[in-house]
Design an enzyme around this catalytic site. Structure first.
Site, PDB file in Angstrom:
ATOM      1  N   LYS A 103      22.355  40.534 -34.221  1.00 28.61           N
ATOM      2  CA  LYS A 103      22.345  39.080 -34.398  1.00 28.61           C
ATOM      3  C   LYS A 103      23.767  38.580 -34.223  1.00 28.61           C
ATOM      4  CE  LYS A 103      19.275  35.868 -35.389  1.00 28.61           C
ATOM      5  NZ  LYS A 103      17.829  35.851 -35.167  1.00 28.61           N
TER       6      LYS A 103
HETATM    7  P1  NAD Z   1      15.804  25.122 -34.820  1.00 25.72           P
HETATM    8  O1  NAD Z   1      17.243  24.844 -34.923  1.00 25.72           O
HETATM    9  O2  NAD Z   1      15.105  24.835 -33.526  1.00 25.72           O
HETATM   10  O3  NAD Z   1      15.013  24.320 -35.985  1.00 25.72           O
HETATM   11  C1  NAD Z   1      15.306  24.412 -37.344  1.00 25.72           C
HETATM   12  C2  NAD Z   1      14.560  23.293 -38.059  1.00 25.72           C
HETATM   13  O4  NAD Z   1      14.714  23.456 -39.474  1.00 25.72           O
HETATM   14  C3  NAD Z   1      15.054  21.891 -37.732  1.00 25.72           C
HETATM   15  O5  NAD Z   1      13.949  21.027 -37.607  1.00 25.72           O
HETATM   16  C4  NAD Z   1      15.850  21.488 -38.991  1.00 25.72           C
HETATM   17  O6  NAD Z   1      15.870  20.082 -39.207  1.00 25.72           O
HETATM   18  C5  NAD Z   1      15.034  22.201 -40.046  1.00 25.72           C
HETATM   19  N1  NAD Z   1      15.743  22.397 -41.302  1.00 25.72           N
HETATM   20  C6  NAD Z   1      17.007  22.834 -41.515  1.00 25.72           C
HETATM   21  N2  NAD Z   1      17.272  22.868 -42.842  1.00 25.72           N
HETATM   22  C7  NAD Z   1      16.126  22.462 -43.464  1.00 25.72           C
HETATM   23  C8  NAD Z   1      15.753  22.285 -44.815  1.00 25.72           C
HETATM   24  N3  NAD Z   1      16.605  22.549 -45.806  1.00 25.72           N
HETATM   25  N4  NAD Z   1      14.499  21.858 -45.088  1.00 25.72           N
HETATM   26  C9  NAD Z   1      13.626  21.584 -44.099  1.00 25.72           C
HETATM   27  N5  NAD Z   1      13.917  21.741 -42.800  1.00 25.72           N
HETATM   28  C10 NAD Z   1      15.150  22.161 -42.498  1.00 25.72           C
HETATM   29  O7  NAD Z   1      15.605  26.652 -35.239  1.00 25.72           O
HETATM   30  P2  NAD Z   1      14.405  27.636 -34.882  1.00 25.72           P
HETATM   31  O8  NAD Z   1      14.764  28.372 -33.659  1.00 25.72           O
HETATM   32  O9  NAD Z   1      13.129  26.885 -34.968  1.00 25.72           O
HETATM   33  O10 NAD Z   1      14.522  28.669 -36.085  1.00 25.72           O
HETATM   34  C11 NAD Z   1      13.939  28.418 -37.372  1.00 25.72           C
HETATM   35  C12 NAD Z   1      13.828  29.745 -38.117  1.00 25.72           C
HETATM   36  O11 NAD Z   1      13.030  30.659 -37.357  1.00 25.72           O
HETATM   37  C13 NAD Z   1      15.137  30.483 -38.363  1.00 25.72           C
HETATM   38  O12 NAD Z   1      15.027  31.211 -39.569  1.00 25.72           O
HETATM   39  C14 NAD Z   1      15.218  31.446 -37.198  1.00 25.72           C
HETATM   40  O13 NAD Z   1      16.045  32.559 -37.467  1.00 25.72           O
HETATM   41  C15 NAD Z   1      13.766  31.852 -37.105  1.00 25.72           C
HETATM   42  N6  NAD Z   1      13.349  32.402 -35.820  1.00 25.72           N
HETATM   43  C16 NAD Z   1      13.501  31.730 -34.663  1.00 25.72           C
HETATM   44  C17 NAD Z   1      13.051  32.282 -33.466  1.00 25.72           C
HETATM   45  C18 NAD Z   1      13.120  31.558 -32.162  1.00 25.72           C
HETATM   46  O14 NAD Z   1      12.558  32.087 -31.166  1.00 25.72           O
HETATM   47  N7  NAD Z   1      13.711  30.383 -32.089  1.00 25.72           N
HETATM   48  C19 NAD Z   1      12.462  33.558 -33.469  1.00 25.72           C
HETATM   49  C20 NAD Z   1      12.305  34.221 -34.687  1.00 25.72           C
HETATM   50  C21 NAD Z   1      12.748  33.633 -35.860  1.00 25.72           C
END
Ligand code: NAD
Length: 414
Positions: A103
């Site tokens: 990561k």
């Molecule tokens: P992103 O940046 O696209 O979206 C994150 C979202 O969370 C945003 O809408 C933001 O406003 C919201 N957010 C932030 N703090 C918050 C809070 N305190 N309460 C409510 N909402 C809040 O990120 P993403 O890619 O969607 O990733 C989200 C999670 O999923 C992370 O933990 C990431 O590690 C995990 N993840 C992502 C992927 C991927 O393919 N993008 C894959 C596996 C895991």
């Protein structure tokens, strides 16, 4: 104090005890292989230089090259990146991918910088970490606040140094530039699939099930969209960092996505009640999907939760002590290392397609992904039943068996 890493280790150790893991293997898995910290200067639009801190951690590479996303966030730190890398090793093993875990991240608030500044920061960071990156060494991908544009800049930066185009050095690139069909929505598709499977285990159909989703970024939006459009579920609550919205009849997700695009927030969406993130977690729903950041479900929230199932779209959304409370309340938790593994699985498909210079149709991507998610779900469920444990511990047992096999066969060098 490495709080997040210690909390992740406590969850892993539960599995180690139950499966009677060789203590030598346990020692190896408790320590990341490489941790790189880079501090680098970037010229801002106003001509002044700013120094940024970035990280790349490779946790374990027994089963293949390291794989994992890169996050841009003001709270990024070594403890978080190290923990996310740790989870990636187990996630890849759960899905049977020939990868280890890694990561990366840069400590910055992306909303404070122009697109051109983000491009320069991204290129310089990738150049700094490229000493340990490569298509057969470590293959980054998007995570929070990073996207296909940033992946294109990473790929271009690496290719400029190599002197030729190396598409397979990162995944999550745009279609037409080495990207895969179905990658953008892959994590959401995987979340939707395991939600359906978990509901089946509770003798409930996904069609009409009430679902609340925290976080409306890549994972939250696509989970919501696929659950709504393809699975006919009722998405009754949604939220982002600014707050949430509720409507007991369910939302039209395409319309909510358009609203968020125009207004930059979910708040004041027509015909909905504005609610806080805390209120959302206490709603009486069939499934709650945390899809924002770590530690969103603490002891206090776990005590108030009324959902029957939690599907971890985010990485590490439930603290280790909250996990115990949810277990006592008989809330089924589908763990992150399975639930959000759709992203890395289609990243793997993308890497394979780049290496072969031969690209798959969307249908092939989606079907193969759903088959793999179902296979891993069932493998975990069998272990859960055999050891009378929870799904998280079962997922760790499955992944650890695979990595331990590799360590045992390879031996410890020299
Ligand atoms: P992103 O940046 O696209 O979206 C994150 C979202 O969370 C945003 O809408 C933001 O406003 C919201 N957010 C932030 N703090 C918050 C809070 N305190 N309460 C409510 N909402 C809040 O990120 P993403 O890619 O969607 O990733 C989200 C999670 O999923 C992370 O933990 C990431 O590690 C995990 N993840 C992502 C992927 C991927 O393919 N993008 C894959 C596996 C895991």
């Amino acid at each position: 104090m490495e709080e997040l890493y210690e909390s992740a280790l406590r969850k892993f150790r539960k599995a180690a005890v139950i499966m009677n893991l060789d203590p030598n293997v346990q020692k190896i898995l408790e320590h990341p292989k490489r941790q790189l910290i880079v501090e680098f200067p970037v010229v801002m639009d106003n001509g002044l230089v700013e120094i940024f801190t970035g990280y790349r951690v490779q946790h374990n590479v027994t089963l293949g090259p390291a794989k994992g996303g890169i996050r841009y966030h003001k709270d990024v730190n070594l403890d978080e990146v190290k923990t996310l890398a740790f989870w990636m090793s187990f996630k890849c093993a759960v899905m049977g991918l020939p990868y280890g875990g890694a990561k990366g991240g840069i400590k910055l608030d992306p909303s404070k910088y122009s697109i051109k500044e983000i491009e320069r920061i991204s290129r310089r960071y990738f150049s700094e970490i490229s000493v340990i990156i490569g298509p057969d060494r470590d293959i980054p991908a998007p995570d929070v606040n990073t996207n296909s544009d940033i992946m294109s800049w990473y790929m271009d930066t690496y290719s400029m140094h190599a002197g030729y185009s190396v598409l397979e050095v990162v995944t999550g690139k745009p279609i037409g530039l080495g990207g895969s069909e179905g990658r953008t929505e892959a994590t959401g598709r995987g979340v939707a699939k395991v939600t359906e499977l978990a509901l089946q285990k509770r003798n409930q159909k996904i069609s009409g099930s009430k679902i609340a989703i925290e976080g409306f970024g890549n994972v939250g939006q696509y989970s919501a969209l696929i659950l709504f459009k393809e699975k006919n579920a009722k998405i009754v609550a949604l939220s982002d960092s600014k707050g949430g919205i509720y409507n007991s009849s369910g939302f039209d997700i395409e319309d909510v996505i358009n609203y968020k695009k125009t207004h930059g927030t979910l708040s004041n969406y027509p015909n909905a009640e504005n609610i806080s993130n805390d209120e959302m977690k206490a709603l009486e729903v069939d499934v709650f999907i945390p899809a924002a950041l770590e530690n969103s479900i603490t002891d206090e929230t776990a005590k108030k939760m009324k959902a029957k199932i939690i599907v971890e779209g985010a990485n590490g959304p439930v603290t280790d002590t909250a996990d115990e409370i949810l277990k006592q309340k008989d809330i089924l938790v589908v763990p992150d290392i399975l639930a959000n593994a759709g992203g890395v699985t289609v990243s793997y498909f993308e890497w394979v397609q780049d290496l072969q210079s031969f690209f798959w149709k969307k249908e092939q991507v989606n079907t193969t992904l759903e088959e793999m998610m179902e296979r891993s779900f069932n493998e975990i469920w069998d272990i859960k039943e055999r050891y009378s444990t929870d799904m998280r511990t079962a997922a760790y047992i499955l992944a650890t068996q695979k990595i331990a096999f590799g360590i045992e066969k390879r031996g410890i060098y020299p």
